[in-house]
Design an enzyme around this catalytic site. Structure first.
Site, PDB file in Angstrom:
ATOM      1  N   ASP A 216     -22.294  -9.729  35.562  1.00  0.00           N
ATOM      2  CA  ASP A 216     -23.662  -9.260  35.709  1.00  0.00           C
ATOM      3  C   ASP A 216     -24.463  -9.819  34.532  1.00  0.00           C
ATOM      4  O   ASP A 216     -23.886 -10.264  33.534  1.00  0.00           O
ATOM      5  CB  ASP A 216     -23.675  -7.731  35.715  1.00  0.00           C
ATOM      6  CG  ASP A 216     -25.084  -7.168  35.753  1.00  0.00           C
ATOM      7  OD1 ASP A 216     -25.881  -7.654  36.571  1.00  0.00           O
ATOM      8  OD2 ASP A 216     -25.370  -6.269  34.956  1.00  0.00           O
TER       9      ASP A 216
ATOM     10  N   CYS B 213       0.839  -1.202   0.000  1.00  0.00           N
ATOM     11  CA  CYS B 213       0.000   0.000   0.000  1.00  0.00           C
ATOM     12  C   CYS B 213       0.874   1.253   0.000  1.00  0.00           C
ATOM     13  O   CYS B 213       0.602   2.217  -0.729  1.00  0.00           O
ATOM     14  CB  CYS B 213      -0.918   0.004   1.221  1.00  0.00           C
ATOM     15  SG  CYS B 213      -2.120  -1.341   1.275  1.00  0.00           S
TER      16      CYS B 213
END
Length: 795
Positions: A506, A104
């Site tokens: 929880d 790239c």
């Protein structure tokens, strides 16, 4: 493989040949016109080697690239902050997310060099930075960024020319120092070798002295220019009245150089220029490698900065659209985000949309967000444009909050690192005393070798490896956690997470999606469904409780007041002057608890609601992976026994605890800790703050309550629970690497110091051994930057 063949091969797999996205039709090679145009330009420019060389697909190219949208890059206020004049050219540094490999960077470099007026380009695939210089008389910055965007590398502004210039100057100065030290070390070693090979002392004294004077000229810039960071650091340590590594490095270097100068002037038998320059060169190399580890760790801050687009599309009152700088947005503005573009501010969606939140959550898969839901700056639109109403800009966005958390995490000095530094300081003091004793001993035994042996002792025992053992590992681990979307908020987080034996979850909003839906409503006589929902919605929405999403928003005229939250039971208040309660049956309606949500006045029931909250899609995989890591998984919830047990069975969690108040959850954690367990707690709500603070280590969900996040040691961005076992694996690897580094540093000094004190090590060999030790420690720490393997979790 040619570009055309690569396209055909990739298309045959059902993936776009340019960006790798799914193809709309099996007969296509590209997912959109933008990618097709980018690929065609690459082939026509003769750069199709890019497809052969790349390691990862490019970013998707927006098919709606309007040249006018780039004109704002030429505005004076942008140039004033981000563009600098050099000679006859202008220069700036751009950031891009799409640069994923060296190919790239190669493509960007070649493509921009083909643009008329571009003087120089430097693309760095590691940092995602592209430095561009151009002739303003021949081209404009808007043309450069348009070419990058057309190739799939959406550009954004860096942090300003001042910061970029400072970064570049520091890097270039460090490279120059390393280069000078390397050249000096090679020349000094060549000249020293000639002197070492004179076994029979047959070299004429004039030749010997000539070599020494030349070595003096070569070594002086190495010691005083390349080695200046150590000299300055030693001076700073003396000012602070503390002994550190720089004191030992500078002292040893100056001692070797100074003693060599004296011996050169008086014609003594030995000089140690080679040890001085080798010491500086090898230490600079180790220090630059350690700085590279820190830069890799801090790359997340740059990634967050890269996600802040420079401009936004804002709707005018007449329905037309204007392109404005992002900092000009204010809450209430209506903005549009084109396909593939980054959301510039926090806001509420005005229509359903598919959004990618990989930067914020670490998850690359796009998620569906419905109208009315929040979308955060740093997200990107996928497959279709989106419209939203701005609610937060600039420093008030969640993206800025993440940047602050990352910077805070990287600035922390964990207790282990502080302890390591303290040990290093004491070690230096003890070493200086040892050096004096060794020098006096050799003065009595063999005075001609006293200085050489003492110098070797000081060099070989320099605690560089000890000083680098912990910081290098922690910096690399912080970077890896940031890439996973896990932010550490306290200095104890990694150490305690690695030691965890139990993890307590929880339920609502943690193991479940936190988006409950109403599945059944039972009414008392005389109460209509609309009125029951309106009263319940008023209480829930006014309180901000997670269950509020299960109820419709009340009309503006229906106001809840005098709200009182009773932890673990429900909410009390007044609606239109009527005292009401909503929550558990005993609290709200004086009934037996049946797991449903009741609405009443505390004595009589008005309505009964049943809600359902689906488990997170990856909850089971996360629980299984945690079990594979030998953690005991538990669940403590304030919900009723039925829903809790059903979820526990689905996730294979043994002995879940239901109807747990915040105090009961904390008591549960305390009981485990009393039994010698190390407990990690995962929660998201206000009620979880006490137990998050009381656990050995705590993890808050990123979309949870701010109070819960402030009480936690780590914050998990996004909704993916599999990041938790990945974070634990990183923490455990970090602990292992730190122990390895400390063990090596200790073993090295235990072996090296007696050898040097016995006169069995020459100063230059001591410098080589010390640097090798430091490089080994840093190299071992860099292994943490590679993703680990967690059973049941894809890398």
């Amino acid at each position: 493989m040619s570009g055309a063949l690569a396209s055909a091969t990739t298309a045959a797999t059902g993936m776009c040949a340019h960006c790798g996205d799914a193809l709309p039709r099996a007969t296509d090679s590209f997912c959109c016109e933008g990618c097709a145009a980018a690929s065609a330009w690459i082939r026509e420019a003769g750069l199709d080697d890019y497809y052969r060389l790349r390691d990862a697909p490019a970013g998707r190219v927006s098919p709606e690239l309007d040249p006018a949208q780039f004109d704002l890059w030429d505005r004076p206020e942008i140039h004033a902050e981000h563009v600098v004049s050099r000679d006859d050219n202008l220069e700036t540094t751009l950031l891009t997310d799409g640069m994923r490999c060296a190919a790239c960077a190669w493509l960007i470099d070649r493509a921009l060099h083909r643009e008329a007026g571009v003087a120089s380009v430097s693309a760095n695939a590691v940092t995602g930075r592209v430095r561009v210089a151009w002739d303003p008389a021949r081209t404009r910055l808007s043309h450069v960024v348009q070419r990058m965007a057309a190739l799939g590398y959406a550009p954004s502004l860096a942090t300003g020319t001042a910061a970029e210039d400072a970064r570049r100057r520091t890097r270039n100065r460090d490279l120059l120092r390393l280069g000078i030290a390397g050249l000096g070390a090679m020349q000094a070693m060549m000249l020293a070798e000639a002197l070492y090979l004179d076994f029979n002392a047959s070299m004429p004294l004039a030749t010997r002295d000539f070599f020494r004077w030349i070595t003096l000229l070569v070594s002086t810039p190495v010691v005083f220019y390349a080695g200046w960071p150590f000299i300055f650091g030693a001076w700073r340590e003396w000012r602070l009245r503390r002994l550190g590594m720089d004191t030992l490095v500078a002292g040893s270097t100056l001692l070797a150089w100074g003693a060599s100068v004296v011996e050169t002037v008086r014609g003594g038998p030995h000089v140690w220029y080679d040890a001085a320059v080798m010491f500086v060169f090898l230490l600079l190399g180790a220090r630059m490698l350690e700085q590279r580890a820190r830069r890799m760790a801090s790359a997340q801050v740059d990634t967050l900065a890269r996600a802040r687009p420079a401009f936004a599309l804002r709707e005018r009152a007449d329905g037309s659209v204007e392109n404005v700088p992002t900092h000009a947005l204010v809450p209430g503005d209506i903005i549009g985000v084109s396909v593939g573009a980054v959301v510039p501010a926090d806001g509420v969606l005005l229509a359903d949309a598919l959004v990618e939140e990989s930067l914020l959550t670490g998850e690359s898969a796009p998620v569906t967000r419905e109208a009315g839901q929040l979308v955060y700056a740093g997200s990107s639109a996928r497959h279709q444009p989106l419209r939203m109403r701005v609610t937060g800009t600039g420093a008030a966005t969640r993206l800025s909050e993440l940047a602050r958390l990352v910077e805070h995490a990287q600035a922390m000095r964990p207790a282990l690192a502080v302890t390591g530094e303290r040990i290093a300081h004491r070690f230096v003091a003890a070493l200086l005393v040892t050096a004096v004793v060794v020098y006096l001993g050799w003065q009595w035994h063999a005075p001609e070798r006293a200085l050489e042996v003492t110098l070797a002792l000081l060099v070989i025992s320099c605690p560089c490896a000890l000083a680098l053992a912990v910081p290098a590992a922690l910096a690399t681990a912080q970077g890896q956690l940031s890439r996973l979307g896990v932010l550490t908020l306290t200095d104890r987080a990694l150490d305690r997470l690695a030691a965890a034996t139990d993890i307590v979850f929880d339920k609502t909003g943690t193991l479940t999606m936190g988006r409950p839906s109403l599945v059944r409503t039972d009414l008392a006589d005389g109460v209509t469904p609309a009125r029951a929902l309106e009263l319940a919605g008023a209480l829930e929405h006014a309180s901000g409780h997670p269950l509020a999403t299960a109820f419709p928003s009340p009309r503006p005229c229906v106001i809840a007041s005098e709200l009182v939250r009773v932890p673990g039971q429900g909410i009390a208040g007044r609606v239109d002057g009527q005292p009401l309660r909503i929550g558990q049956a005993p609290f709200a309606a004086n009934r037996v608890d049946d797991g449903a949500i009741w609405l009443g006045d505390g004595h009589h029931a008005l309505a009964r609601f049943e809600v359902h909250d689906a488990a997170r899609p990856d909850a089971l995989a996360a629980v299984e992976s945690l079990g594979a890591l030998d953690l005991t998984v538990r669940m403590a919830s304030g919900d009723a026994e039925g829903p809790v047990d059903a979820l526990a069975r689905a996730l294979a969690i043994a002995s879940p605890a239901s109807r747990q108040s915040p105090e009961a959850k904390l008591a549960m954690v305390r009981a485990l800790q009393a039994g010698g367990r190390v407990v990690a707690m995962v929660g998201d709500g206000l009620n979880d703050a006490p137990v998050l603070g009381g656990a050995d280590v705590s993890i808050a969900m990123g979309r949870g309550a701010p109070l819960a996040q402030r009480a936690a040691d780590l914050v998990l961005q996004g909704d993916s629970l599999v990041r938790i076992p990945q974070a634990i694996e990183v923490a455990r690897r970090t602990r292992t690497v730190i122990r390895q580094n400390l063990a090596w540093a200790l073993a090295y000094n235990v072996i090296a110091i007696p050898l040097a004190a016995a006169g069995l090590v020459t100063p230059w060999l001591a410098a080589l051994g010390m640097a090798a030790s430091s490089l080994l420690v840093v190299g071992n720490a860099l292994r943490l930057s590679r993703p680990g393997r967690v059973p049941g979790v894809a890398a």
